[in-house]
Scaffold this motif. Structure first.
Motif, mmCIF file in Angstrom:
data_model
loop_
_atom_site.group_PDB
_atom_site.id
_atom_site.type_symbol
_atom_site.label_atom_id
_atom_site.label_comp_id
_atom_site.label_asym_id
_atom_site.label_seq_id
_atom_site.Cartn_x
_atom_site.Cartn_y
_atom_site.Cartn_z
ATOM 1 N N LYS A 115 0.820 -1.201 0.000
ATOM 2 C CA LYS A 115 0.000 0.000 0.000
ATOM 3 C C LYS A 115 0.863 1.264 0.000
ATOM 4 O O LYS A 115 1.930 1.286 0.626
ATOM 5 C CB LYS A 115 -0.923 0.014 1.221
ATOM 6 N N PRO A 116 0.420 2.299 -0.696
ATOM 7 C CA PRO A 116 1.134 3.582 -0.607
ATOM 8 C C PRO A 116 1.090 4.106 0.829
ATOM 9 O O PRO A 116 0.184 3.773 1.590
ATOM 10 C CB PRO A 116 0.343 4.494 -1.559
ATOM 11 N N GLY A 117 2.050 4.930 1.187
ATOM 12 C CA GLY A 117 2.082 5.491 2.530
ATOM 13 C C GLY A 117 3.142 4.836 3.376
ATOM 14 O O GLY A 117 4.263 4.589 2.921
ATOM 15 N N LYS A 118 2.792 4.505 4.608
ATOM 16 C CA LYS A 118 3.773 4.000 5.561
ATOM 17 C C LYS A 118 4.420 2.703 5.093
ATOM 18 O O LYS A 118 5.637 2.503 5.250
ATOM 19 C CB LYS A 118 3.105 3.791 6.916
ATOM 20 N N SER A 119 3.629 1.796 4.503
ATOM 21 C CA SER A 119 4.176 0.518 4.055
ATOM 22 C C SER A 119 5.226 0.720 2.974
ATOM 23 O O SER A 119 6.283 0.086 2.986
ATOM 24 C CB SER A 119 3.051 -0.386 3.538
ATOM 25 N N THR A 120 4.941 1.608 2.031
ATOM 26 C CA THR A 120 5.914 1.906 0.978
ATOM 27 C C THR A 120 7.135 2.602 1.559
ATOM 28 O O THR A 120 8.270 2.350 1.141
ATOM 29 C CB THR A 120 5.273 2.781 -0.109
ATOM 30 N N ASP A 121 6.928 3.475 2.519
ATOM 31 C CA ASP A 121 8.048 4.185 3.141
ATOM 32 C C ASP A 121 9.003 3.223 3.841
ATOM 33 O O ASP A 121 10.219 3.453 3.879
ATOM 34 C CB ASP A 121 7.530 5.219 4.141
ATOM 35 N N GLN A 122 8.472 2.139 4.407
ATOM 36 C CA GLN A 122 9.333 1.152 5.044
ATOM 37 C C GLN A 122 10.220 0.461 4.015
ATOM 38 O O GLN A 122 11.382 0.160 4.302
ATOM 39 C CB GLN A 122 8.476 0.136 5.797
ATOM 40 N N VAL A 123 9.687 0.229 2.816
ATOM 41 C CA VAL A 123 10.488 -0.336 1.737
ATOM 42 C C VAL A 123 11.591 0.648 1.341
ATOM 43 O O VAL A 123 12.755 0.276 1.150
ATOM 44 C CB VAL A 123 9.607 -0.668 0.512
ATOM 45 N N ILE A 124 11.241 1.931 1.246
ATOM 46 C CA ILE A 124 12.219 2.966 0.902
ATOM 47 C C ILE A 124 13.337 3.012 1.938
ATOM 48 O O ILE A 124 14.519 3.145 1.592
ATOM 49 C CB ILE A 124 11.530 4.339 0.780
ATOM 50 N N ASP A 125 12.977 2.909 3.206
ATOM 51 C CA ASP A 125 13.987 2.943 4.269
ATOM 52 C C ASP A 125 15.001 1.806 4.109
ATOM 53 O O ASP A 125 16.208 2.005 4.295
ATOM 54 C CB ASP A 125 13.315 2.843 5.639
ATOM 55 N N VAL A 126 14.511 0.609 3.769
ATOM 56 C CA VAL A 126 15.412 -0.532 3.589
ATOM 57 C C VAL A 126 16.304 -0.315 2.369
ATOM 58 O O VAL A 126 17.523 -0.543 2.426
ATOM 59 C CB VAL A 126 14.610 -1.836 3.444
ATOM 60 N N LEU A 127 15.727 0.138 1.258
ATOM 61 C CA LEU A 127 16.514 0.375 0.046
ATOM 62 C C LEU A 127 17.569 1.452 0.281
ATOM 63 O O LEU A 127 18.706 1.343 -0.186
ATOM 64 C CB LEU A 127 15.597 0.780 -1.102
#
Length: 370
Positions: A115-127
């Protein structure tokens, strides 16, 4: 030298850039597989849960760039990362089925679109953490993830209402905790285990990794006749949490069921598995802890006819115990003391637990007008 390559991601590393010329990066990695392994070993030094989370996200990303983009880590640019974020939010059906990962016919990489939002941001943090690691070690030129825009809930720290048990919900949970079935030895043991883990977590406001990562060996006597739990917390920061008399008795009762006396001196885990392994009580992983918690929340949901309460309980994560504890402590602790107790770097993080003051402020300003 110990073999570092994890079979989980070996099948991904095809010959796009099988050998890095000269291997002159600071890691000494000669290919993407070695670079990934070194990153995971570094992240695993923080906690096993962190390593699993990082591995899951990087394996997904690696499968995407190798199979969809036909590039390796060195060729990744911002446009590829933006394409990936759109991809995980709109996954093709093929990627929701097993067989995407070469050599792992039963492996399912995605259960659903992100989902866009926090879930996507967690992926960005890992990348961002991954490519930052590659850049610092001269394996890649720059960190293409640094320019990705986060759009989730943490745009303003402390502005989000935290998830915790409201007072009627908390009373219901406490009632359920005291009414667990105890007809058989197995049910008694499960009741003792559940009561202990919840009371321990609430009394000390522990994170899940702190509960699963500690044993009774981490309980030490202080200089005043009491005890404290030495916790290795987030960011590998250690803090010492006092064991009050009520918690002292809880720990003693819990240990007596395993044939131990006192509250310290052995490696009995604070988050025990239900069954012994080779005669030894082993500890739950963070995943196992969440599975146990879901079971208890389901039990609590079955004890009420209130549909809204049922839904709330089934949606509450284990971390809500810590939120609830810190919210309750905020009523009696100064923010600086609570920050120390919680293990927060900044009181800006701690300030979110003072939202309970809204009711008092509402009453105080009721007659404040021109």
């Amino acid at each position: 030298m110990t073999e570092l390559i994890n079979p989980e991601h070996l099948p991904l590393m095809r010959s796009i850039r099988s050998e890095v010329t000269g291997a002159d990066n600071l890691m000494g990695a000669s290919n993407d597989s070695e670079a990934l392994t070194l990153f995971l070993n570094k992240s695993g030094s923080r906690s096993q849960e962190t390593r699993r989370r990082y591995e899951r996200e990087i394996i997904r990303f690696t499968a995407f760039i190798y199979q969809e983009q036909a590039i390796d880590y060195a060729a990744v640019r911002l446009k590829h990362l933006q394409t990936y974020l759109h991809f995980i939010q709109n996954l093709p059906p093929l990627w929701l089925e097993p067989g995407v990962l070469p050599g792992k016919p039963d492996k399912v990489l995605f259960k659903s679109s992100i989902k866009p939002g926090k879930s996507t941001d967690q992926v960005i943090d890992v990348l961002s953490a991954f490519f930052g690691f590659l850049e610092r070690n001269r394996y890649t030129m720059g960190n293409p993830a640094a320019s990705l825009v986060r759009s989730g809930e943490k745009t303003a720290r402390g502005s989000k209402v935290i998830r915790y048990f409201h007072e009627p919900e908390w009373q219901h949970v406490r009632q359920c905790l005291g009414s667990m079935p105890c007809s058989t030895h197995k049910e008694i043991m499960e009741s003792v285990r559940t009561n202990f883990m919840i009371r321990m977590t609430y009394a000390l406001a522990l994170r899940e990794s702190e509960l699963t990562g500690q044993t009774c060996d981490d309980i030490h006597p202080d200089n005043e006749g009491g005890y404290y739990l030495s916790v290795l917390g987030k960011g590998r920061k250690r803090r010492n949490l006092p064991v009050n008399p009520q918690l002292h008795e809880t720990i003693k009762d819990y240990r007596s069921f395993y044939g131990y006396t006192g509250i310290t001196g052995d490696a009995l885990p604070l988050a025990p598995r239900r069954r012994k392994s080779a005669g030894v009580v082993s500890g739950l992983t963070s995943r196992g802890l969440r599975f146990w918690w879901q079971g208890f929340m389901q039990f609590c949901a079955e004890q009420t006819d209130d549909i809204n309460l049922q839904y709330r309980l089934q949606e509450m994560p284990f971390h809500s115990l810590r939120h609830t504890a810190l919210t309750h402590l905020a009523r009696k602790m100064d923010i600086e003391d609570l920050a120390i107790f919680a293990g927060h770097d900044s009181i800006n993080t701690t300030s979110q637990y003072y939202h309970v003051e809204a009711r008092r402020l509402k009453a105080l300003t009721m007659d404040h007008q021109l």
